[in-house]
Design an enzyme around this catalytic site. Structure first.
Site, PDB file in Angstrom:
ATOM      1  N   SER A  85      -0.205  -3.143   1.058  1.00  0.00           N
ATOM      2  CA  SER A  85       1.220  -3.307   1.322  1.00  0.00           C
ATOM      3  C   SER A  85       1.799  -2.174   2.144  1.00  0.00           C
ATOM      4  O   SER A  85       2.818  -2.363   2.820  1.00  0.00           O
ATOM      5  CB  SER A  85       1.993  -3.438   0.005  1.00  0.00           C
ATOM      6  OG  SER A  85       1.723  -2.342  -0.830  1.00  0.00           O
TER       7      SER A  85
ATOM      8  N   HIS B 260       5.154   2.311   0.358  1.00  0.00           N
ATOM      9  CA  HIS B 260       5.980   1.305   1.024  1.00  0.00           C
ATOM     10  C   HIS B 260       6.936   1.955   2.012  1.00  0.00           C
ATOM     11  O   HIS B 260       7.075   1.499   3.159  1.00  0.00           O
ATOM     12  CB  HIS B 260       6.772   0.513  -0.017  1.00  0.00           C
ATOM     13  CG  HIS B 260       5.933  -0.392  -0.854  1.00  0.00           C
ATOM     14  ND1 HIS B 260       6.458  -1.267  -1.772  1.00  0.00           N
ATOM     15  CD2 HIS B 260       4.580  -0.559  -0.921  1.00  0.00           C
ATOM     16  CE1 HIS B 260       5.490  -1.935  -2.356  1.00  0.00           C
ATOM     17  NE2 HIS B 260       4.335  -1.512  -1.863  1.00  0.00           N
TER      18      HIS B 260
END
Length: 378
Positions: free
Chosen positions: A274, A332
């Site tokens: 991610s 992230h």
């Protein structure tokens, strides 16, 4: 999404939980549901605080499963990084070591992508007539019905360039996911395919953990987002530049995660693609802020790409500030900020200045070809 994963899974049900309840520095003192304490390597010592008293005759302790992390994997001196002051020291020690490593890998990735693009263009020119001849032969050759290879080629040719590009990335993630299912590979997977600043392996997991998923849902969600944005990002950057950005994003997002973990003293292994996918998402949303997006389960609700990016950054910023441990919010944020920076400034600073490298490679190839040709003509 990068999530916490306890490296001391023993196959037994822990009272403290399975995924997030066991600290990476528990040193094996977590109690099993049977009330016994896992056996530890090394000299025997006093029982850990809070251990249950055992009546006579003492029961035999539960043995950890073969894939439980041995004592030699744990940091030799966790107190050096576990406290707030120790974490500050860890940032000062590991930061100068990992930062140049991330920068060197990023430079190598973009340099390799520039050479790859040069070789690809050269190969396309050389094989143009061969492909035209092959197409002509396919037309006059009798077609086979039910040819599986023909069907696969037809499916492949109907994909966009971006979808064909990310197919290899998805295959690599699936392969690594299958390795997690092999008990004999667990030690290697925990060492090299999870990112943890207290681990003995630091540099290689910065890249390998980007292709690592322990949960099927985790991998499926990440790969779906990558597939959805593949056509847009490859049309913006091209195949070669996209691969360089994706790999660099994985390393940079893991480096940001390392720094955040050392600064806060929270050492939890993390894994997942991610961080790199956030770079892809942020790059597309920055370049096309008015594009309409929707959630797969709620297609009736649409929103702009710009608003989606703002919401994601706000969520991860809050998670990092408040210490949420559901996701690796630092990774992230690192991936999203790198994607925004690259499409705004990095493309001009890095990719458009690749000409000297490509020229030097062309001259080297020309000299080597000339020497080889001279040798064959004598």
């Amino acid at each position: 999404m990068k999530g916490g994963l306890c490296p001391y899974k023993t196959g037994k049900q822990l009272k403290t939980g399975f995924v997030l309840g066991c600290s990476p520095h528990c040193e094996g003192i977590c109690k099993f549901s049977c009330g016994a304490v896992p056996r530890r390597r090394g000299p025997a010592g006093p029982p850990p605080p809070g251990a249950l008293a055992v009546a006579e005759p003492p029961p035999r302790p539960c043995r950890p499963a073969p894939h439980a992390a041995p004592a030699r994997w744990r940091p030799a001196a966790p107190e050096a990084l576990g406290t707030r002051g120790g974490a500050q020291h860890g940032v000062a020690v590991l930061g100068p070591r990992l930062g140049p490593a991330a920068a060197q890998f990023t430079g190598s990735a973009f340099g390799s992508a520039a050479i790859w693009q040069y070789e690809s263009l050269k190969s396309r020119v050389q094989t143009y007539f061969e492909e035209a001849r092959a197409d002509w032969l396919d037309k006059i050759r009798p077609q086979k019905r039910g040819d599986f290879r023909k069907q696969v080629n037809s499916w492949w040719n109907n994909l966009t360039e971006g979808q064909r590009t990310v197919t290899g990335i998805i295959a690599a993630n699936v392969f690594v996911f299958c390795l997690w299912r092999l008990p004999g590979m667990r030690r290697i997977m925990f060492t090299y395919f999870t990112s943890d600043p207290s681990s003995r392996a630091l540099c290689s997991p910065m890249l390998l953990s980007t292709f690592s998923h322990f949960s099927l849902f985790h991998m499926a969600a990440n790969m779906y987002v990558l597939w959805s944005f593949s056509s847009s990002i490859v049309s913006l950057l091209g195949c070669e530049q996209f691969i360089a950005v994706y790999l660099s994003a994985g390393v940079i997002s893991t480096f940001v995660s390392y720094v955040a973990k050392m600064a806060t003293g929270r050492f939890e292994p993390s894994l997942g693609a991610s961080g790199a996918i956030m770079t892809v998402l942020a790059a597309v949303c920055t370049k096309m802020p008015e594009a309409k997006l929707a959630i797969i389960f709620l297609p009736m609700f649409t929103f702009t790409a710009g608003n989606a990016l703002k919401a994601i950054i706000a969520f991860d910023t809050a998670g990092l500030a408040l210490g949420w441990r559901l996701f690796d919010h630092a990774a992230h944020l690192g991936g999203a900020l790198f994607g925004m920076w690259y499409v705004t400034y990095g493309h001009e600073l890095i990719w458009k200045n690749r000409e000297p490298l490509v020229k030097a490679w062309h001259e080297m190839r020309t000299k080597n070809t000339g020497k080889g040709g001279g040798g064959r003509s004598n």
